[in-house]
Design a protein around this motif. Structure first.
Motif, short mmCIF file in Angstrom:
data_model
loop_
_atom_site.label_atom_id
_atom_site.label_comp_id
_atom_site.label_asym_id
_atom_site.label_seq_id
_atom_site.Cartn_x
_atom_site.Cartn_y
_atom_site.Cartn_z
N SER A 65 0.97 -1.32 0.13
CA SER A 65 -0.02 0.05 0.13
C SER A 65 0.92 1.29 0.03
O SER A 65 0.48 2.22 -0.64
N ILE A 66 2.00 1.30 0.54
CA ILE A 66 3.06 2.34 0.85
C ILE A 66 3.40 2.88 -0.60
O ILE A 66 3.28 4.06 -1.03
N ILE A 67 3.85 1.82 -1.33
CA ILE A 67 4.27 2.24 -2.56
C ILE A 67 3.33 2.56 -3.69
O ILE A 67 3.62 3.31 -4.40
N ILE A 68 2.06 1.73 -3.57
CA ILE A 68 1.00 2.01 -4.35
C ILE A 68 0.67 3.73 -4.27
O ILE A 68 0.57 4.44 -5.20
N TRP A 69 0.65 4.08 -3.08
CA TRP A 69 0.32 5.46 -2.67
C TRP A 69 1.49 6.47 -3.37
O TRP A 69 1.11 7.48 -3.85
N VAL A 70 2.56 6.31 -3.12
CA VAL A 70 3.70 7.09 -3.51
C VAL A 70 3.88 6.97 -5.14
O VAL A 70 3.89 8.07 -5.67
N ASN A 71 3.44 5.74 -5.73
CA ASN A 71 3.44 5.82 -7.20
C ASN A 71 2.18 6.70 -7.58
O ASN A 71 2.35 7.07 -8.83
N GLY A 72 1.46 6.78 -6.99
CA GLY A 72 0.02 7.34 -7.30
C GLY A 72 0.02 8.83 -7.64
O GLY A 72 -0.80 9.50 -8.10
N ALA A 73 1.07 9.80 -6.86
CA ALA A 73 1.15 10.88 -6.87
C ALA A 73 0.96 11.58 -8.19
O ALA A 73 -0.15 12.52 -8.46
N ALA A 74 1.89 11.23 -9.17
CA ALA A 74 1.84 11.95 -10.47
C ALA A 74 0.36 11.61 -11.34
O ALA A 74 -0.07 12.44 -11.75
N PRO A 75 0.08 10.25 -11.23
CA PRO A 75 -1.14 10.00 -12.15
C PRO A 75 -2.26 10.45 -11.50
O PRO A 75 -3.34 11.20 -12.33
N VAL A 76 -2.44 10.56 -10.26
CA VAL A 76 -3.66 11.20 -9.57
C VAL A 76 -3.58 12.72 -9.88
O VAL A 76 -4.59 13.32 -10.35
N ILE A 77 -2.47 13.20 -9.92
CA ILE A 77 -2.38 14.70 -10.00
C ILE A 77 -2.69 15.03 -11.52
O ILE A 77 -3.52 15.94 -11.98
N ALA A 78 -2.18 14.12 -12.46
CA ALA A 78 -2.42 14.33 -14.04
C ALA A 78 -4.16 14.16 -14.39
O ALA A 78 -4.62 15.02 -14.94
N THR A 79 -4.29 13.27 -13.52
CA THR A 79 -6.01 12.97 -13.77
C THR A 79 -6.93 14.09 -13.07
O THR A 79 -7.78 14.47 -14.11
N MET A 80 -6.67 14.61 -11.99
CA MET A 80 -7.30 15.60 -11.57
C MET A 80 -7.12 17.17 -12.32
O MET A 80 -7.98 17.79 -12.55
N SER A 81 -5.95 17.20 -13.03
CA SER A 81 -5.52 18.49 -13.86
C SER A 81 -6.32 18.09 -15.02
O SER A 81 -6.94 19.25 -15.59
N CYS A 82 -6.52 17.09 -15.42
CA CYS A 82 -7.34 16.79 -16.64
C CYS A 82 -8.90 17.25 -16.59
O CYS A 82 -9.39 17.95 -17.50
#
Length: 323
Positions: A65-82
């Motif tokens: 779960s820790i690595i998934i959270w850290v990996n998700g920073a850029a994709p989540v920000i990209a999706t929210m920005s879209c």
């Protein structure tokens, strides 16, 4: 009507346009731009989902779960920005969502470094004869006279608490901001002393600096021990996401509020600044997502035991007791 610019077009004032208004006014370049950026955001999320599957299958349970959270920073920000790009009136909420997610990532990155060593017990055992240098950024990089702190359960708890407070309070202040927004009290463009934004945002900024400090302390202590796990480029990507999603966005938004960025109907100056910020973030987070995938896609084996020789791949940063 702006008193300093009586010839300002009507489209340069007022609320951001609706999503349908944007779609109807897109020219050929706009269609291509929006399509490419939407494709980038979609690919970022698909890469993240694929990485989640890999992590779920290959990574030990305590790190999943820790690595998934850290990996998700850029994709989540990209999706929210879209989403913010297509629905400009939702920009404040998409930015808040991204900021809340990254606040959790700050805490998770600290925990990830500890887990890469083997967890709390292994970290305390390995680091028992070392000390922490707390004269590091962003709080005390110039305070070289600060004493080195012994590594104990209490100091480790304080480091975790320093980052956890941001993950918790950022969500609390975001909920408070939304509640005040519905009441007409919170407005990002209202920088007067009576506005809520001028009080909440600086306080959140202070919480951010306090939260980044423990992560920097832990990184400075473990960067040698975790060098074989590519912790330095991982930390660089984490810092890059921080700078781009927080500092870059803040600078563009301030320039837009001050009128430095020209309006382009149907976008006002402020709305156009927000739009430029969203578009830049999609491109930047897409690149970071691809780089992050290369860094975290590896075999997760236990870190070798620290030896008392000069093996640079396994030792921690040792500090003299007299310091």
């Amino acid at each position: 009507m702006n008193g300093t610019n009586p010839t300002m077009a009507p489209g340069c004032t007022g609320k951001p346009p609706l999503a349908m208004d944007i779609i109807l006014q897109l020219d050929l370049f706009g269609i291509i731009l929006y399509s490419v950026l939407t494709f980038m955001a979609s690919v970022s999320m698909l890469v993240f989902i694929e990485e989640c599957v890999y992590i779920y299958r290959k990574v030990p349970t305590n790190k999943k779960s820790i690595i998934i959270w850290v990996n998700g920073a850029a994709p989540v920000i990209a999706t929210m920005s879209c989403l913010g790009m297509w629905i400009p009136r939702a920009t404040m909420f998409t930015d808040m969502t991204s900021a809340c997610y990254f606040a959790i990532v700050v805490f998770k990155f600290l925990i990830m470094m500890v887990e890469e060593v083997g967890g709390d017990e292994a970290f305390l055992k390995r680091a028992g004869r070392h000390k922490l240098r707390i004269s590091t950024g962003p709080c005390c990089c110039c305070c070289c006279c600060l004493p080195h702190v012994a590594i104990t359960r209490r100091s480790l708890f304080l480091l975790k608490l320093g980052s956890f407070q941001f993950a918790l309070l950022k969500i609390v202040f975001t909920i408070l901001s939304i509640v005040l927004y519905t009441n007409g009290t919170f407005d990002l463009a209202d920088l007067s002393i009576t506005g809520a934004a001028i009080w909440i945002n600086p306080f959140v900024g202070i919480l951010t600096i306090i939260a980044l400090w423990p992560v920097a302390i832990m990184f400075m202590h473990l960067k040698t021990a975790l060098r074989t796990l590519k912790i330095i480029p991982k930390y660089a990507m984490y810092q890059l996401v921080l700078v781009l999603s927080q500092l870059q966005t803040a600078i563009i938004n301030i320039l837009a509020l001050k009128g430095t960025i020209a309006c382009a109907p149907p976008f006002s100056a402020a709305a156009r600044g927000y739009m430029m910020s969203q578009q830049l973030l999609i491109l930047e987070m897409f690149i970071i997502t691809l780089v992050t995938r290369l860094l975290y896609r590896r075999l997760y084996e236990p870190l070798p035991e620290e030896e008392r020789d000069d093996n640079e791949n396994t030792k921690m940063v040792a500090l003299p007791d007299s310091a």
